[in-house]
Design a protein around this motif. Structure first.
Motif, PDB file in Angstrom:
ATOM      1  N   SER A  38       0.850  -1.198   0.000  1.00 34.63           N
ATOM      2  CA  SER A  38       0.000   0.000   0.000  1.00 34.63           C
ATOM      3  C   SER A  38       0.886   1.248   0.000  1.00 34.63           C
ATOM      4  N   ASN A  39       0.278   2.372  -0.327  1.00 37.22           N
ATOM      5  CA  ASN A  39       1.007   3.645  -0.279  1.00 37.22           C
ATOM      6  C   ASN A  39       0.912   4.178   1.146  1.00 37.22           C
ATOM      7  N   ILE A  40       1.967   3.954   1.921  1.00 33.70           N
ATOM      8  CA  ILE A  40       1.894   4.302   3.355  1.00 33.70           C
ATOM      9  C   ILE A  40       1.675   5.802   3.564  1.00 33.70           C
ATOM     10  N   PHE A  41       2.028   6.606   2.574  1.00 33.03           N
ATOM     11  CA  PHE A  41       1.872   8.069   2.722  1.00 33.03           C
ATOM     12  C   PHE A  41       0.443   8.528   2.467  1.00 33.03           C
ATOM     13  N   ALA A  42      -0.382   7.619   1.960  1.00 34.27           N
ATOM     14  CA  ALA A  42      -1.785   7.963   1.712  1.00 34.27           C
ATOM     15  C   ALA A  42      -2.690   7.342   2.768  1.00 34.27           C
ATOM     16  N   ARG A  43      -2.081   6.836   3.866  1.00 32.70           N
ATOM     17  CA  ARG A  43      -2.858   6.122   4.883  1.00 32.70           C
ATOM     18  C   ARG A  43      -2.910   6.907   6.194  1.00 32.70           C
ATOM     19  N   GLU A  44      -3.230   6.231   7.285  1.00 29.95           N
ATOM     20  CA  GLU A  44      -3.368   6.917   8.577  1.00 29.95           C
ATOM     21  C   GLU A  44      -2.036   7.572   8.960  1.00 29.95           C
ATOM     22  N   PRO A  45      -2.107   8.676   9.718  1.00 30.02           N
ATOM     23  CA  PRO A  45      -0.884   9.420  10.065  1.00 30.02           C
ATOM     24  C   PRO A  45       0.205   8.539  10.678  1.00 30.02           C
ATOM     25  N   GLU A  46      -0.163   7.554  11.498  1.00 30.35           N
ATOM     26  CA  GLU A  46       0.867   6.731  12.160  1.00 30.35           C
ATOM     27  C   GLU A  46       1.595   5.816  11.187  1.00 30.35           C
ATOM     28  N   ARG A  47       1.054   5.654   9.979  1.00 27.91           N
ATOM     29  CA  ARG A  47       1.747   4.829   8.975  1.00 27.91           C
ATOM     30  C   ARG A  47       2.608   5.671   8.042  1.00 27.91           C
ATOM     31  N   ARG A  48       2.534   6.985   8.174  1.00 28.47           N
ATOM     32  CA  ARG A  48       3.237   7.850   7.213  1.00 28.47           C
ATOM     33  C   ARG A  48       4.692   8.053   7.588  1.00 28.47           C
ATOM     34  N   HIS A  49       5.079   7.492   8.735  1.00 25.00           N
ATOM     35  CA  HIS A  49       6.487   7.597   9.125  1.00 25.00           C
ATOM     36  C   HIS A  49       7.122   6.212   9.134  1.00 25.00           C
ATOM     37  N   GLY A  76       3.126   1.335  -2.627  1.00 25.96           N
ATOM     38  CA  GLY A  76       1.839   1.629  -3.241  1.00 25.96           C
ATOM     39  C   GLY A  76       1.511   0.876  -4.515  1.00 25.96           C
ATOM     40  N   PHE A  77       2.365  -0.047  -4.930  1.00 20.09           N
ATOM     41  CA  PHE A  77       2.130  -0.718  -6.215  1.00 20.09           C
ATOM     42  C   PHE A  77       1.662  -2.159  -6.055  1.00 20.09           C
ATOM     43  N   GLY A  78       1.122  -2.493  -4.890  1.00 19.43           N
ATOM     44  CA  GLY A  78       0.652  -3.866  -4.665  1.00 19.43           C
ATOM     45  C   GLY A  78       1.811  -4.841  -4.819  1.00 19.43           C
ATOM     46  N   PRO A  79       1.518  -6.068  -5.273  1.00 19.51           N
ATOM     47  CA  PRO A  79       2.585  -7.058  -5.426  1.00 19.51           C
ATOM     48  C   PRO A  79       3.729  -6.576  -6.322  1.00 19.51           C
ATOM     49  N   GLN A  80       3.393  -5.684  -7.243  1.00 19.61           N
ATOM     50  CA  GLN A  80       4.432  -5.159  -8.144  1.00 19.61           C
ATOM     51  C   GLN A  80       5.513  -4.386  -7.382  1.00 19.61           C
ATOM     52  N   SER A  81       5.187  -3.893  -6.183  1.00 20.57           N
ATOM     53  CA  SER A  81       6.214  -3.211  -5.373  1.00 20.57           C
ATOM     54  C   SER A  81       7.425  -4.119  -5.176  1.00 20.57           C
ATOM     55  N   TYR A  82       7.154  -5.432  -4.999  1.00 23.63           N
ATOM     56  CA  TYR A  82       8.274  -6.372  -4.797  1.00 23.63           C
ATOM     57  C   TYR A  82       9.148  -6.439  -6.050  1.00 23.63           C
ATOM     58  N   LEU A  83       8.500  -6.474  -7.214  1.00 25.02           N
ATOM     59  CA  LEU A  83       9.268  -6.605  -8.463  1.00 25.02           C
ATOM     60  C   LEU A  83      10.043  -5.328  -8.761  1.00 25.02           C
ATOM     61  N   LEU A  84       9.414  -4.186  -8.506  1.00 24.57           N
ATOM     62  CA  LEU A  84      10.096  -2.901  -8.730  1.00 24.57           C
ATOM     63  C   LEU A  84      11.280  -2.761  -7.784  1.00 24.57           C
ATOM     64  N   ALA A  85      11.078  -3.182  -6.540  1.00 27.11           N
ATOM     65  CA  ALA A  85      12.159  -3.089  -5.555  1.00 27.11           C
ATOM     66  C   ALA A  85      13.310  -4.021  -5.935  1.00 27.11           C
ATOM     67  N   LEU A  86      12.967  -5.213  -6.435  1.00 26.56           N
ATOM     68  CA  LEU A  86      14.016  -6.156  -6.864  1.00 26.56           C
ATOM     69  C   LEU A  86      14.832  -5.557  -8.003  1.00 26.56           C
ATOM     70  N   GLN A  87      14.115  -5.018  -8.980  1.00 29.75           N
ATOM     71  CA  GLN A  87      14.776  -4.421 -10.144  1.00 29.75           C
ATOM     72  C   GLN A  87      15.711  -3.284  -9.699  1.00 29.75           C
ATOM     73  N   ALA A  88      15.221  -2.450  -8.805  1.00 27.38           N
ATOM     74  CA  ALA A  88      16.016  -1.308  -8.339  1.00 27.38           C
ATOM     75  C   ALA A  88      17.253  -1.783  -7.568  1.00 27.38           C
ATOM     76  N   LEU A  89      17.061  -2.778  -6.706  1.00 24.97           N
ATOM     77  CA  LEU A  89      18.193  -3.254  -5.891  1.00 24.97           C
ATOM     78  C   LEU A  89      19.247  -3.924  -6.777  1.00 24.97           C
ATOM     79  N   VAL A  90      18.801  -4.776  -7.679  1.00 25.10           N
ATOM     80  CA  VAL A  90      19.756  -5.458  -8.574  1.00 25.10           C
ATOM     81  C   VAL A  90      20.533  -4.424  -9.383  1.00 25.10           C
ATOM     82  N   GLY A  91      19.829  -3.425  -9.898  1.00 24.91           N
ATOM     83  CA  GLY A  91      20.494  -2.369 -10.679  1.00 24.91           C
ATOM     84  C   GLY A  91      21.563  -1.660  -9.860  1.00 24.91           C
TER      85      GLY A  91
END
Ligand code: DQA
Length: 145
Positions: free
Chosen positions: A101-112, A125-140
């Motif tokens: 989920s997009n933690i910055f669009a949720r309750e205040p206690e989740r925004r930190h 915020g990208f659902g399961p795709q967050s994992y794939l995007l994060a993998l791609q970024a880390l590998v790069g």
């Protein structure tokens, strides 16, 4: 290249848990997607989930010497755990923080996040795709280093 994926509390319930927030994909399905992407990238993947803060701290400590980098969805520990932050400071393994989920669009206690400033970056915020995007970024980043 060895990458560990660490998943925190309640992520074992993905698929049933608040589907309006987290969707209907299970953690096992996400793991299969990430494993397939990692295989395609020549990455050796370790996968871990725990509901316990201490076990998460142990897993972070265990990254030293066993992983070149990590993807971390610390779930609620993101917002609360100084122990997790201290473990990441001690181990200093490069990692990407991620959330379904997009933690910055949720309750205040989740925004930190107590760990975001230690991360290479944050994917949120990208659902399961967050994992794939994060993998791609880390590998790069690890390949560029
Ligand atoms: C989460 C967001 C956290 O605020 C929450 O506690 C979770 C999941 C996410 O992936 O969106 O358990 O990390």
């Amino acid at each position: 290249m060895r990458i560990s994926v660490l998943n925190g509390p309640n992520l074992n319930l993905l698929g049933q848990r608040e589907p309006e927030v987290y969707g209907r994909t299970t953690l096992a399905e996400i793991e299969a997607m990430v494993r397939e992407a990692a295989r395609g990238d020549g990455v050796e993947l370790a996968w871990f989930q725990t509901n316990h803060e201490g076990a998460m701290v142990d897993a972070v400590q265990g990254l030293r010497g066993t992983a070149d980098g990590a993807l971390i969805n610390a779930a609620a520990l993101t917002h609360s755990s100084l122990a997790l932050r201290d473990a990441l400071l001690a181990v200093r393994v490069p990692f990407v923080e991620l959330h379904l989920s997009n933690i910055f669009a949720r309750e205040p206690e989740r925004r930190h996040s107590k760990i975001a400033d230690l991360a290479l970056g944050v994917v949120t915020g990208f659902g399961p795709q967050s994992y794939l995007l994060a993998l791609q970024a880390l590998v790069g980043r690890l390949r560029a280093a």
